[in-house]
Write a protein that holds these residues in place. Structure first.
Motif, PDB file in Angstrom:
ATOM      1  N   PRO A  16       0.811  -1.230   0.000  1.00 32.38           N
ATOM      2  CA  PRO A  16       0.000   0.000   0.000  1.00 32.38           C
ATOM      3  C   PRO A  16       0.843   1.278   0.000  1.00 32.38           C
ATOM      4  O   PRO A  16       0.495   2.265  -0.653  1.00 32.38           O
ATOM      5  CB  PRO A  16      -0.812  -0.123   1.292  1.00 32.38           C
ATOM      6  N   ASP A  17       1.956   1.241   0.709  1.00 31.02           N
ATOM      7  CA  ASP A  17       2.801   2.431   0.761  1.00 31.02           C
ATOM      8  C   ASP A  17       3.364   2.768  -0.622  1.00 31.02           C
ATOM      9  O   ASP A  17       3.325   3.904  -1.081  1.00 31.02           O
ATOM     10  CB  ASP A  17       3.929   2.178   1.781  1.00 31.02           C
ATOM     11  N   ARG A  18       3.868   1.729  -1.317  1.00 30.60           N
ATOM     12  CA  ARG A  18       4.421   1.939  -2.662  1.00 30.60           C
ATOM     13  C   ARG A  18       3.309   2.402  -3.611  1.00 30.60           C
ATOM     14  O   ARG A  18       3.502   3.237  -4.475  1.00 30.60           O
ATOM     15  CB  ARG A  18       5.058   0.648  -3.203  1.00 30.60           C
ATOM     16  N   MET A  19       2.154   1.842  -3.421  1.00 35.83           N
ATOM     17  CA  MET A  19       1.013   2.198  -4.258  1.00 35.83           C
ATOM     18  C   MET A  19       0.708   3.693  -4.113  1.00 35.83           C
ATOM     19  O   MET A  19       0.473   4.400  -5.092  1.00 35.83           O
ATOM     20  CB  MET A  19      -0.174   1.338  -3.804  1.00 35.83           C
ATOM     21  N   ARG A  20       0.736   4.190  -2.868  1.00 30.54           N
ATOM     22  CA  ARG A  20       0.451   5.613  -2.636  1.00 30.54           C
ATOM     23  C   ARG A  20       1.543   6.503  -3.223  1.00 30.54           C
ATOM     24  O   ARG A  20       1.278   7.576  -3.740  1.00 30.54           O
ATOM     25  CB  ARG A  20       0.289   5.885  -1.131  1.00 30.54           C
ATOM     26  N   SER A  77      -4.406  -4.412  -8.683  1.00 29.34           N
ATOM     27  CA  SER A  77      -3.527  -3.229  -8.668  1.00 29.34           C
ATOM     28  C   SER A  77      -4.217  -2.009  -9.262  1.00 29.34           C
ATOM     29  O   SER A  77      -4.084  -0.902  -8.749  1.00 29.34           O
ATOM     30  CB  SER A  77      -2.268  -3.474  -9.504  1.00 29.34           C
ATOM     31  N   SER A  78      -4.939  -2.219 -10.377  1.00 31.67           N
ATOM     32  CA  SER A  78      -5.523  -1.056 -11.053  1.00 31.67           C
ATOM     33  C   SER A  78      -6.596  -0.410 -10.185  1.00 31.67           C
ATOM     34  O   SER A  78      -6.669   0.819 -10.077  1.00 31.67           O
ATOM     35  CB  SER A  78      -6.068  -1.444 -12.432  1.00 31.67           C
ATOM     36  N   ALA A  79      -7.390  -1.222  -9.518  1.00 32.09           N
ATOM     37  CA  ALA A  79      -8.440  -0.656  -8.662  1.00 32.09           C
ATOM     38  C   ALA A  79      -7.821   0.066  -7.468  1.00 32.09           C
ATOM     39  O   ALA A  79      -8.222   1.179  -7.116  1.00 32.09           O
ATOM     40  CB  ALA A  79      -9.375  -1.771  -8.195  1.00 32.09           C
ATOM     41  N   LEU A  80      -6.797  -0.573  -6.838  1.00 36.76           N
ATOM     42  CA  LEU A  80      -6.178   0.053  -5.661  1.00 36.76           C
ATOM     43  C   LEU A  80      -5.505   1.372  -6.022  1.00 36.76           C
ATOM     44  O   LEU A  80      -5.604   2.358  -5.287  1.00 36.76           O
ATOM     45  CB  LEU A  80      -5.161  -0.914  -5.033  1.00 36.76           C
ATOM     46  N   LEU A  81      -4.821   1.388  -7.175  1.00 35.98           N
ATOM     47  CA  LEU A  81      -4.136   2.629  -7.557  1.00 35.98           C
ATOM     48  C   LEU A  81      -5.156   3.741  -7.793  1.00 35.98           C
ATOM     49  O   LEU A  81      -4.930   4.897  -7.403  1.00 35.98           O
ATOM     50  CB  LEU A  81      -3.267   2.409  -8.809  1.00 35.98           C
ATOM     51  N   VAL A  93      -9.883   6.439 -13.331  1.00 37.93           N
ATOM     52  CA  VAL A  93     -10.817   5.329 -13.513  1.00 37.93           C
ATOM     53  C   VAL A  93     -10.035   4.105 -13.990  1.00 37.93           C
ATOM     54  O   VAL A  93      -9.142   4.228 -14.833  1.00 37.93           O
ATOM     55  CB  VAL A  93     -11.945   5.720 -14.499  1.00 37.93           C
ATOM     56  N   SER A  94     -10.348   2.950 -13.407  1.00 38.00           N
ATOM     57  CA  SER A  94      -9.593   1.743 -13.772  1.00 38.00           C
ATOM     58  C   SER A  94     -10.319   0.947 -14.855  1.00 38.00           C
ATOM     59  O   SER A  94     -11.553   0.988 -14.934  1.00 38.00           O
ATOM     60  CB  SER A  94      -9.388   0.852 -12.540  1.00 38.00           C
ATOM     61  N   PHE A  95      -9.534   0.225 -15.665  1.00 40.92           N
ATOM     62  CA  PHE A  95     -10.107  -0.615 -16.720  1.00 40.92           C
ATOM     63  C   PHE A  95      -9.365  -1.947 -16.783  1.00 40.92           C
ATOM     64  O   PHE A  95      -8.146  -1.993 -16.587  1.00 40.92           O
ATOM     65  CB  PHE A  95      -9.941   0.048 -18.090  1.00 40.92           C
TER      66      PHE A  95
END
Ligand code: ADP
Ligand code: ASP
Ligand code: MG
Length: 418
Positions: A16-20, A77-81, A93-95
């Motif tokens: 999560p940290d890297r994602m943020r 990953s796409s939804a979390l980002l 928006v994720s796809f």
């Protein structure tokens, strides 16, 4: 307004940290005024973990179901980002690949992109949103979910950049660029500021993991400049582009040493030396979609020869019964499989005009007690197959002997991946 595609690999979005942090970088780029399309890989080792699960359930999992399973990694990953981007006030928006209209052939687990429709991504960009696309996946002409082969998020990113006519494609990873060798193997590897498409194609084709081969093919065919760089230090990395970027008089004989431990060697032993045997064998393998790489046929002594070839280790299970069937048909003495091999390649555009590179390579290997099992060449590459246990010795020796060593060891942090 410009348009950039930014791709983040597994280590870059591992937690999560890297994602943020990634979200912060994407939001900053968007705030700078450019349109941004993001492509993400599965988090950390997610794909390996899903593959492990599949193997625990089935010895020979169905390709269709593997693809259904593996595509979930990138979808997460796409939804979390997107959630992280929205929290930063960046509209996103994720796809999935399917939603974006990434149309592939029907070859499960190694599908090829045939076309990208991209309507929903274009709409999102027009609305000022960041489009976050799940990498590594598409939908086949038979309407099934497919994956593009390991490392395939690179291909998603570059193919999208080509389809959307983006200005460039940034590939963010866990090293600061493309090096003269894998810095995890050769601490004295040097970062290359620039590489031509042709050199990068040869490096990727020789098995360098830093960019997936098909992504470089897309980049060359559509003239998409790629910038390989770090999501840990964010410093400028390596540009891969057409020849116009090349500075005069700067054609190094050797740009890099590439290793590949992802292949195995199979041998059909004691094959009668007569016309048609190789044709039958390699036609059967091609029919089963097995990617044969190097081939060596021994000279005949007693009217029989051995035919050896390398192939991705993952294709051995498919190839084994084919070799047994063809072997029985032509009266071969047996089949041998060797997984303990490594392929080592020297790549460099200057090789074309510099004789003696192969001889020097073989001499260095001989001086270090490394036996060469197979050899293949292109105009700007020389590859050899050696025993896996000799890989470390061989790669470090070649890197030094061809004058590629940096003055000091690679200093940027190398994130753990195990
Ligand atoms: P990602 O998950 O970001 O797609 P990859 O593992 O696919 O990352 O690719 C990055 C890795 O490629 C690096 O960590 C490095 O160990 C490896 N690598 C192999 N050869 C090279 C090279 N010549 N230059 C840089 N990295 C390389
Ligand atoms: N997640 C996929 C893999 O591990 C695709 C990618 O990361 O590019 O191979
Ligand atoms: Mg990769």
């Amino acid at each position: 307004m410009g348009l950039v595609v930014q791709k983040f690999g597994g280590t870059s979005v591992a937690d999560p940290d890297r994602m943020r942090r990634v979200a912060r970088h994407v939001a900053d780029t968007r705030a700078g005024g450019d349109g941004v399309v993001v492509v993400v890989s599965a988090m950390g080792k997610a794909t390996d973990n899903l593959l492990g699960l599949a193997r625990q359930v089935s010895a020979n999992p169905s390709g269709r179901e593997l693809d259904m399973l593996l595509t979930t990694g990138e979808r997460i990953s796409s939804a979390l980002l997107c959630m992280a981007l929205l929290d930063l006030g960046c509209d996103a928006v994720s796809f999935t690949g399917s939603q974006v209209g990434i149309i592939t052939d029907t070859s499960h687990t190694k599908a090829k992109i045939l076309e990208i429709k991209g309507d929903r991504v274009r709409e999102a960009i027009a609305q000022g949103k960041v489009a976050v696309v799940a990498g590594f996946q598409g939908v086949s002409t038979a309407k099934e979910v497919t994956t593009l082969g390991r490392g395939g998020s690179d291909t998603t990113a570059v193919a999208l950049a080509a389809a959307l006519r983006a200005d460039s494609c940034e590939i963010y990873t866990d090293v600061t660029g493309v090096f003269s060798a894998d810095p995890r193997m050769v601490p004295r590897a040097r970062k290359l500021p620039w590489l031509s498409f042709d050199e990068m194609l040869e490096m990727a084709g020789a098995g360098s993991k830093v960019l997936a081969l098909r992504s470089v093919e897309f980049a060359r065919n559509h003239g998409v400049p790629i910038h390989v760089r770090s999501s840990f230090t964010w410093e400028p990395g390596t540009w891969v582009s057409g020849d116009e970027g090349r500075r005069a008089m700067e054609e190094p004989i050797i740009s890099g040493v590439v290793h590949d431990v992802g292949e195995s060697k199979m041998t059909l032993l004691g094959v009668p030396d007569r016309p048609g045997v190789s044709a039958l064998l390699f036609e059967s393998l091609a029919h089963a979609n097995v990617n044969v790489d190097m081939i060596v046929q021994n000279t005949s002594v007693d009217g029989t020869t051995d035919i050896s070839f390398t192939l991705p280790a993952g294709d051995v299970a498919v190839a084994q019964p084919i070799l047994e069937r063809v072997g029985a048909e032509v009266g071969a003495k047996g089949v041998d499989t060797d997984a303990q091999i490594a392929k080592l390649s020297l790549v460099g555009a200057g090789m074309k005009t510099s004789p003696g590179v192969a001889a020097r390579m073989f001499r260095v290997l001989a001086d270090h007690g490394v036996n060469i099992e197979m050899i293949s060449t292109s105009t700007i590459r020389i590859s050899v197959v050696v025993e896996r246990s000799m890989l470390d010795t061989a790669i470090v020796a070649l890197h030094a002997a061809f004058g590629l060593d940096a003055d000091s060891d690679y200093s940027a942090p190398l994130p753990e991946r195990t």
